[in-house]
Design an enzyme around this catalytic site. Sequence first.
Site, PDB file in Angstrom:
ATOM      1  N   SER A 127       0.829  -1.198   0.000  1.00  0.00           N
ATOM      2  CA  SER A 127       0.000   0.000   0.000  1.00  0.00           C
ATOM      3  C   SER A 127       0.865   1.249   0.000  1.00  0.00           C
ATOM      4  CB  SER A 127      -0.872  -0.015   1.258  1.00  0.00           C
ATOM      5  OG  SER A 127      -1.481   1.230   1.462  1.00  0.00           O
ATOM      6  N   TYR A 152      -2.210  -1.202  11.054  1.00  0.00           N
ATOM      7  CA  TYR A 152      -2.487  -1.729   9.709  1.00  0.00           C
ATOM      8  C   TYR A 152      -1.363  -1.354   8.753  1.00  0.00           C
ATOM      9  CZ  TYR A 152      -3.976  -1.905   4.907  1.00  0.00           C
ATOM     10  OH  TYR A 152      -3.986  -2.132   3.552  1.00  0.00           O
ATOM     11  N   LYS A 156       1.900  -3.630   6.564  1.00  0.00           N
ATOM     12  CA  LYS A 156       2.352  -3.610   5.160  1.00  0.00           C
ATOM     13  C   LYS A 156       3.858  -3.385   5.103  1.00  0.00           C
ATOM     14  CE  LYS A 156      -1.616  -4.459   3.408  1.00  0.00           C
ATOM     15  NZ  LYS A 156      -1.877  -5.815   2.924  1.00  0.00           N
TER      16      LYS A 156
HETATM   17  P1  NAD Z   1     -11.170  -7.087   1.280  1.00  0.00           P
HETATM   18  O1  NAD Z   1     -11.397  -7.068   2.749  1.00  0.00           O
HETATM   19  O2  NAD Z   1     -12.325  -6.822   0.390  1.00  0.00           O
HETATM   20  O3  NAD Z   1     -10.513  -8.473   0.858  1.00  0.00           O
HETATM   21  C1  NAD Z   1      -9.667  -9.197   1.697  1.00  0.00           C
HETATM   22  C2  NAD Z   1     -10.192 -10.622   1.768  1.00  0.00           C
HETATM   23  O4  NAD Z   1      -9.322 -11.412   2.586  1.00  0.00           O
HETATM   24  C3  NAD Z   1     -11.581 -10.721   2.375  1.00  0.00           C
HETATM   25  O5  NAD Z   1     -12.409 -11.461   1.478  1.00  0.00           O
HETATM   26  C4  NAD Z   1     -11.379 -11.484   3.704  1.00  0.00           C
HETATM   27  O6  NAD Z   1     -12.470 -12.306   4.003  1.00  0.00           O
HETATM   28  C5  NAD Z   1     -10.106 -12.266   3.420  1.00  0.00           C
HETATM   29  N1  NAD Z   1      -9.275 -12.577   4.590  1.00  0.00           N
HETATM   30  C6  NAD Z   1      -8.800 -11.711   5.528  1.00  0.00           C
HETATM   31  N2  NAD Z   1      -8.034 -12.371   6.418  1.00  0.00           N
HETATM   32  C7  NAD Z   1      -8.005 -13.674   6.032  1.00  0.00           C
HETATM   33  C8  NAD Z   1      -7.382 -14.845   6.535  1.00  0.00           C
HETATM   34  N3  NAD Z   1      -6.631 -14.818   7.635  1.00  0.00           N
HETATM   35  N4  NAD Z   1      -7.587 -16.035   5.891  1.00  0.00           N
HETATM   36  C9  NAD Z   1      -8.359 -16.083   4.785  1.00  0.00           C
HETATM   37  N5  NAD Z   1      -8.963 -15.010   4.260  1.00  0.00           N
HETATM   38  C10 NAD Z   1      -8.801 -13.819   4.864  1.00  0.00           C
HETATM   39  O7  NAD Z   1      -9.971  -6.056   0.988  1.00  0.00           O
HETATM   40  P2  NAD Z   1      -9.449  -5.445  -0.382  1.00  0.00           P
HETATM   41  O8  NAD Z   1      -9.808  -4.011  -0.429  1.00  0.00           O
HETATM   42  O9  NAD Z   1      -9.820  -6.333  -1.507  1.00  0.00           O
HETATM   43  O10 NAD Z   1      -7.893  -5.525  -0.123  1.00  0.00           O
HETATM   44  C11 NAD Z   1      -7.101  -6.604  -0.584  1.00  0.00           C
HETATM   45  C12 NAD Z   1      -5.668  -6.385  -0.149  1.00  0.00           C
HETATM   46  O11 NAD Z   1      -5.193  -5.138  -0.660  1.00  0.00           O
HETATM   47  C13 NAD Z   1      -5.469  -6.306   1.360  1.00  0.00           C
HETATM   48  O12 NAD Z   1      -4.235  -6.921   1.674  1.00  0.00           O
HETATM   49  C14 NAD Z   1      -5.404  -4.819   1.630  1.00  0.00           C
HETATM   50  O13 NAD Z   1      -4.668  -4.532   2.784  1.00  0.00           O
HETATM   51  C15 NAD Z   1      -4.675  -4.338   0.393  1.00  0.00           C
HETATM   52  N6  NAD Z   1      -4.906  -2.927   0.064  1.00  0.00           N
HETATM   53  C16 NAD Z   1      -6.181  -2.469  -0.044  1.00  0.00           C
HETATM   54  C17 NAD Z   1      -6.398  -1.122  -0.355  1.00  0.00           C
HETATM   55  C18 NAD Z   1      -7.808  -0.576  -0.425  1.00  0.00           C
HETATM   56  O14 NAD Z   1      -7.977   0.633  -0.322  1.00  0.00           O
HETATM   57  N7  NAD Z   1      -8.842  -1.392  -0.633  1.00  0.00           N
HETATM   58  C19 NAD Z   1      -5.316  -0.265  -0.550  1.00  0.00           C
HETATM   59  C20 NAD Z   1      -4.020  -0.775  -0.455  1.00  0.00           C
HETATM   60  C21 NAD Z   1      -3.826  -2.120  -0.138  1.00  0.00           C
HETATM   61  C1  WQD Z   2      -9.556   9.535   0.959  1.00  0.00           C
HETATM   62  C2  WQD Z   2      -9.756  11.011   1.251  1.00  0.00           C
HETATM   63  C3  WQD Z   2     -10.340  11.484   3.530  1.00  0.00           C
HETATM   64  C4  WQD Z   2     -14.225   9.617   3.679  1.00  0.00           C
HETATM   65  C5  WQD Z   2      -7.107   4.522   3.193  1.00  0.00           C
HETATM   66  C6  WQD Z   2      -6.057   3.846   4.014  1.00  0.00           C
HETATM   67  C7  WQD Z   2      -4.901   3.458   3.153  1.00  0.00           C
HETATM   68  C8  WQD Z   2      -5.356   2.660   1.943  1.00  0.00           C
HETATM   69  C9  WQD Z   2      -6.509   3.270   1.249  1.00  0.00           C
HETATM   70  C10 WQD Z   2      -5.086   0.318   2.354  1.00  0.00           C
HETATM   71  C11 WQD Z   2      -9.137  11.453   2.583  1.00  0.00           C
HETATM   72  C12 WQD Z   2     -11.456  11.884   2.589  1.00  0.00           C
HETATM   73  C13 WQD Z   2     -12.998  10.083   3.232  1.00  0.00           C
HETATM   74  C14 WQD Z   2     -15.268  10.575   3.939  1.00  0.00           C
HETATM   75  C15 WQD Z   2     -13.772  12.337   3.288  1.00  0.00           C
HETATM   76  N1  WQD Z   2      -5.805   1.356   2.313  1.00  0.00           N
HETATM   77  N2  WQD Z   2     -12.777  11.418   3.050  1.00  0.00           N
HETATM   78  N3  WQD Z   2     -14.992  11.887   3.727  1.00  0.00           N
HETATM   79  O1  WQD Z   2      -7.431   7.598   3.867  1.00  0.00           O
HETATM   80  O2  WQD Z   2      -6.435   7.864   1.533  1.00  0.00           O
HETATM   81  O3  WQD Z   2      -6.529   5.657   2.569  1.00  0.00           O
HETATM   82  O4  WQD Z   2      -7.530   3.623   2.179  1.00  0.00           O
HETATM   83  O5  WQD Z   2      -3.916   0.180   2.300  1.00  0.00           O
HETATM   84  O6  WQD Z   2      -4.014   2.736   3.946  1.00  0.00           O
HETATM   85  O7  WQD Z   2      -5.611   4.741   5.015  1.00  0.00           O
HETATM   86  O8  WQD Z   2      -8.625   6.698   1.795  1.00  0.00           O
HETATM   87  O9  WQD Z   2     -10.951   6.728   1.004  1.00  0.00           O
HETATM   88  O10 WQD Z   2     -10.506   6.797   3.486  1.00  0.00           O
HETATM   89  O11 WQD Z   2      -9.962   8.785   2.111  1.00  0.00           O
HETATM   90  O12 WQD Z   2     -13.564  13.557   3.120  1.00  0.00           O
HETATM   91  O13 WQD Z   2     -16.367  10.224   4.353  1.00  0.00           O
HETATM   92  O14 WQD Z   2     -11.163  11.259   1.378  1.00  0.00           O
HETATM   93  O15 WQD Z   2     -10.212  12.429   4.571  1.00  0.00           O
HETATM   94  O16 WQD Z   2      -8.620  12.728   2.426  1.00  0.00           O
HETATM   95  P1  WQD Z   2      -7.220   7.069   2.519  1.00  0.00           P
HETATM   96  P2  WQD Z   2     -10.087   7.176   2.124  1.00  0.00           P
END
Ligand code: NAD
Ligand code: WQD
Length: 342
Positions: A127, A152, A156
Amino acid sequence: MGKKILVTGGTGYIGSHTVVELQESGFDVVIVDNLSNSRIEVLDNIEKITGIRPEFEKFDLADADLTDSFFQNHKDIEAVIHFAAFKAVGESVEKPLMYYRNNLNSLMNLLDGMGRYGVKHLVFSSSCTVYGQPDKLPVTEQTPRKEAESPYGNTKAVSEDIMRDFAKVNPEQNLIALRYFNPIGAHPSALIGELPVGVPNNLVPYITQTAAGVREELSIFGDDYDTPDGTAIRDFINVVDLAKAHVVAINRLMNGRNKNNYEYFNVGTGEGVSVMQLVKTFIKVTGVNLKYKIVGRREGDIEKIWADTSYANKELGWKAEKTLEETLLSAWNWEKRIRGIE
Ligand code: NAD
Ligand code: WQD
């Protein structure tokens, strides 16, 4: 028969989109997910899109024995894409051990299993959170990581370190970490998308739920940042573009095109978009009269970040293609479908 890829977290948001892209590229997929943050019905919808139902096993990857037996029973797996993790930043502050245990043990169990059963390739979900608030923008892969803002985020950073150290002593293993920026949107079919549990923390699900009448009003957190319109800036990447980056990364590893046995890439669009710009674009493309108000900053938020994607563009031959307009429309079409709105 295609080459078989284990997709952990494959019923989740990004995982389900990646399963679709993998299947459409000719790979066979086996999903492992414990359904802690997703639903089994996602499999039906993947099947509707691709015509293929992926194999599925439900168990917790943080359990070392179960993970080992899984590999033992699936000797045909050639690569792993590891999405499974807990991802709620606020919850991780409240329950740090739960986050470290789940996110780190599952990665280590997979690496153990891969080593033991000769699976050589892994693509991992990292991330942009590892950069914190960078001193210089946009961020390249050389931008120094900063201390994580949350447990969290730290999972990463530590996961990347585990991969780096593991790769050093296991030269036959090849690992890639993809540092996602802010993934948004849904598959154009509107059959899969993001399904947040409870009140969404992330911006786009909050917007689409407000537009659907599930939430009263969107709060914009802060308009006094040092940005052109005062609202925070992010790099919002379409989830299908992001999913495709995984297929590219898997092909890079399987075809031996990687330069080192541990690599990491920024996966974003390269464009910074402000929260206000995104809200206005949503209103423009959907025609929905979205209610919003400006409130104070959210604790722990960074002011601005966007990716320099030139290294990923050049090395992976991958580039984000979708426009913000079509991405926001896809998010709205998904929300409408799940709420039964016409
Ligand atoms: P998500 O929660 O939709 O998907 C994650 C899945 O993993 C879920 O289906 C959950 O049931 C499963 N899971 C969690 N722990 C588990 C375990 N111990 N064993 C088996 N299954 C398990 O999340 P997402 O948004 O699809 O994110 C996927 C990956 O990308 C994650 O590693 C997340 O940290 C990373 N990521 C997400 C974002 C974002 O904004 N969505 C941003 C950067 C990184
Ligand atoms: C985006 C912008 C908020 C909600 C998070 C995690 C990051 C990554 C992605 C996994 C910010 C603003 C949001 C609302 C708002 N995940 N906002 N009103 O914070 O960039 O990142 O998700 O790795 O680790 O921290 O994403 O979508 O929460 O926010 O104004 O109701 O929108 O303040 O500036 P963020 P976000």
